[in-house]
Write an enzyme that holds these catalytic residues in place. Structure first.
Site, PDB file in Angstrom:
ATOM      1  N   ASP A  22       0.824  -1.210   0.000  1.00  0.00           N
ATOM      2  CA  ASP A  22       0.000   0.000   0.000  1.00  0.00           C
ATOM      3  C   ASP A  22       0.865   1.271   0.000  1.00  0.00           C
ATOM      4  O   ASP A  22       1.993   1.255   0.482  1.00  0.00           O
ATOM      5  CB  ASP A  22      -0.915  -0.018   1.234  1.00  0.00           C
ATOM      6  N   HIS A  39       2.787   3.556  -8.933  1.00  0.00           N
ATOM      7  CA  HIS A  39       2.646   2.129  -9.241  1.00  0.00           C
ATOM      8  C   HIS A  39       3.876   1.623  -9.994  1.00  0.00           C
ATOM      9  O   HIS A  39       4.347   0.515  -9.736  1.00  0.00           O
ATOM     10  CB  HIS A  39       1.372   1.881 -10.052  1.00  0.00           C
ATOM     11  N   LEU A 133      10.802 -20.512  -4.601  1.00  0.00           N
ATOM     12  CA  LEU A 133       9.758 -19.659  -4.028  1.00  0.00           C
ATOM     13  C   LEU A 133       8.447 -19.754  -4.813  1.00  0.00           C
ATOM     14  O   LEU A 133       8.451 -19.717  -6.043  1.00  0.00           O
ATOM     15  CB  LEU A 133      10.248 -18.198  -4.044  1.00  0.00           C
TER      16      LEU A 133
HETATM   17  C1  IPE Z   1      -5.512  -2.717  -0.467  1.00  0.00           C
HETATM   18  O1  IPE Z   1      -5.138  -1.389  -0.620  1.00  0.00           O
HETATM   19  C2  IPE Z   1      -5.449  -3.421  -1.785  1.00  0.00           C
HETATM   20  C3  IPE Z   1      -4.118  -3.593  -2.358  1.00  0.00           C
HETATM   21  C4  IPE Z   1      -2.978  -3.265  -1.806  1.00  0.00           C
HETATM   22  C5  IPE Z   1      -4.100  -4.225  -3.658  1.00  0.00           C
HETATM   23  P1  IPE Z   1      -6.208  -0.241  -0.798  1.00  0.00           P
HETATM   24  O2  IPE Z   1      -5.445   1.023  -0.876  1.00  0.00           O
HETATM   25  O3  IPE Z   1      -7.115  -0.548  -1.925  1.00  0.00           O
HETATM   26  O4  IPE Z   1      -7.036  -0.346   0.564  1.00  0.00           O
HETATM   27  P2  IPE Z   1      -7.933   0.725   1.318  1.00  0.00           P
HETATM   28  O5  IPE Z   1      -8.891   1.263   0.305  1.00  0.00           O
HETATM   29  O6  IPE Z   1      -7.010   1.788   1.806  1.00  0.00           O
HETATM   30  O7  IPE Z   1      -8.561  -0.019   2.428  1.00  0.00           O
HETATM   31  C1  IPE Z   2      -1.371   0.257  -3.436  1.00  0.00           C
HETATM   32  O1  IPE Z   2      -1.188   1.638  -3.423  1.00  0.00           O
HETATM   33  C2  IPE Z   2      -1.549  -0.302  -4.831  1.00  0.00           C
HETATM   34  C3  IPE Z   2      -2.923  -0.710  -5.165  1.00  0.00           C
HETATM   35  C4  IPE Z   2      -3.925  -0.703  -4.360  1.00  0.00           C
HETATM   36  C5  IPE Z   2      -3.153  -1.159  -6.513  1.00  0.00           C
HETATM   37  P1  IPE Z   2      -2.408   2.640  -3.477  1.00  0.00           P
HETATM   38  O2  IPE Z   2      -2.720   2.907  -4.909  1.00  0.00           O
HETATM   39  O3  IPE Z   2      -3.533   2.149  -2.656  1.00  0.00           O
HETATM   40  O4  IPE Z   2      -1.758   3.924  -2.819  1.00  0.00           O
HETATM   41  P2  IPE Z   2      -2.428   4.888  -1.743  1.00  0.00           P
HETATM   42  O5  IPE Z   2      -2.911   4.027  -0.623  1.00  0.00           O
HETATM   43  O6  IPE Z   2      -3.536   5.610  -2.432  1.00  0.00           O
HETATM   44  O7  IPE Z   2      -1.322   5.802  -1.323  1.00  0.00           O
HETATM   45 MG    MG Z   3      -4.045   2.376  -0.718  1.00  0.00          MG
END
Ligand code: IPE
Ligand code: IPE
Ligand code: MG
Length: 256
Positions: A22, A39, A133
């Protein structure tokens, strides 16, 4: 960093590490860039952590890459993520093979665009005989989807007479989950400072050790992985018992 790595007890590695990657969006914003930039940099962390787990000898690494709920993000971001996924897999499959890494996918693959489904399937097939792995990508995955699906399939089998309702136990149930061939994660890491599970492996995380760090995913590197593993190794896992029982059990383990 190698000092940190040296402190890890290789006989007590978590057999399965699951990561909620995240913070890509916030990382990008902090650099004055758009979310996709985050990303792209997140992929660098994926490479580094996959390599780190393979080097240590971790058996399973599950990466939460895209949730069921992530489909609700703006179309540009969703499309960008799909392209990035396909691009990355295409580029990395050779390295996975070279490092004896086997790719698996959990989630509702049918929801992915066809080109992404094909690319993933190809990579799964190409790496299917690797024995190092196990890299599990959670794509279009959510626990509620998985659990509801499992219940549906079980109901169908009961209806068809393949299964008897009274004989269903945890082991039966686990056969209907996407993770049926994998051990439960022993360590779950979430980056970027959120203290929630976000619909990830709700059943399988029942006894996992949870580790939260403020580090954003694009900044997460082997060093951070080692810190998480060392933290894990400092904990006492009791599984409902009391500390004395756990210690007795450990002392009774015959040393080879
Ligand atoms: C969880 O992250 C999903 C992934 C890392 C793929 P999100 O950013 O989508 O989660 P919330 O919305 O903060 O709970
Ligand atoms: C995690 O990073 C990647 C995915 C959920 C695909 P986020 O895109 O959720 O990044 P934040 O949480 O908005 O910073
Ligand atoms: Mg996120």
């Amino acid at each position: 960093m190698s000092e940190l790595k040296d402190k890890i007890d290789l006989n007590r590695l978590p057999s399965h590490i699951a990561i909620i990657m995240d913070g890509n969006g916030r990382w990008a914003k902090e650099q004055g860039q758009d979310r996709l930039y985050g990303h792209y940099h997140g992929v660098e962390s994926v490479r580094n952590i996959v390599e780190g787990c393979a080097e240590l000898g971790v058996g399973y690494l599950t990466l939460y890459a895209f949730s069921t709920e992530n489909w609700d993000r703006p179309a540009d971001e969703v499309n960008g993520l799909m392209e990035l996924l396909v691009d990355t897999i295409r580029k990395e499959v050779e390295t996975l093979n070279k490092n004896n890494i086997r790719l698996h996918v959990i989630g509702n693959m049918k929801q992915l665009p066809e080109y992404a489904q094909n690319e993933m399937q190809e990579a799964i097939d190409i790496t299917s005989s690797n024995t190092g792995l196990n890299l599990v990508m959670a794509l279009s995955y959510s626990s509620r989807w998985e659990l509801v699906n499992a219940v549906k399939e079980i109901a169908r089998d009961v209806q068809n007479g393949k299964l008897e309702a009274d004989t269903i136990d945890a082991e039966t149930f686990e056969r209907f989950l996407c993770t049926t061939n994998f051990p439960d994660p022993e360590l779950m890491i979430r980056t970027s400072g959120e203290f929630r599970i976000s619909n990830f492996l709700l059943y399988q995380l029942a006894y996992s050790e949870l580790y939260f760090t403020n580090t954003r995913w694009p900044d997460f590197r082997k060093k951070n992985l080692y810190e998480a593993i060392l933290d894990f190794q400092g904990r006492e896992r009791r599984f409902g018992k009391i500390s004395e029982q756990v210690q007795d059990e450990q002392e009774n383990i015959p040393t080879l």
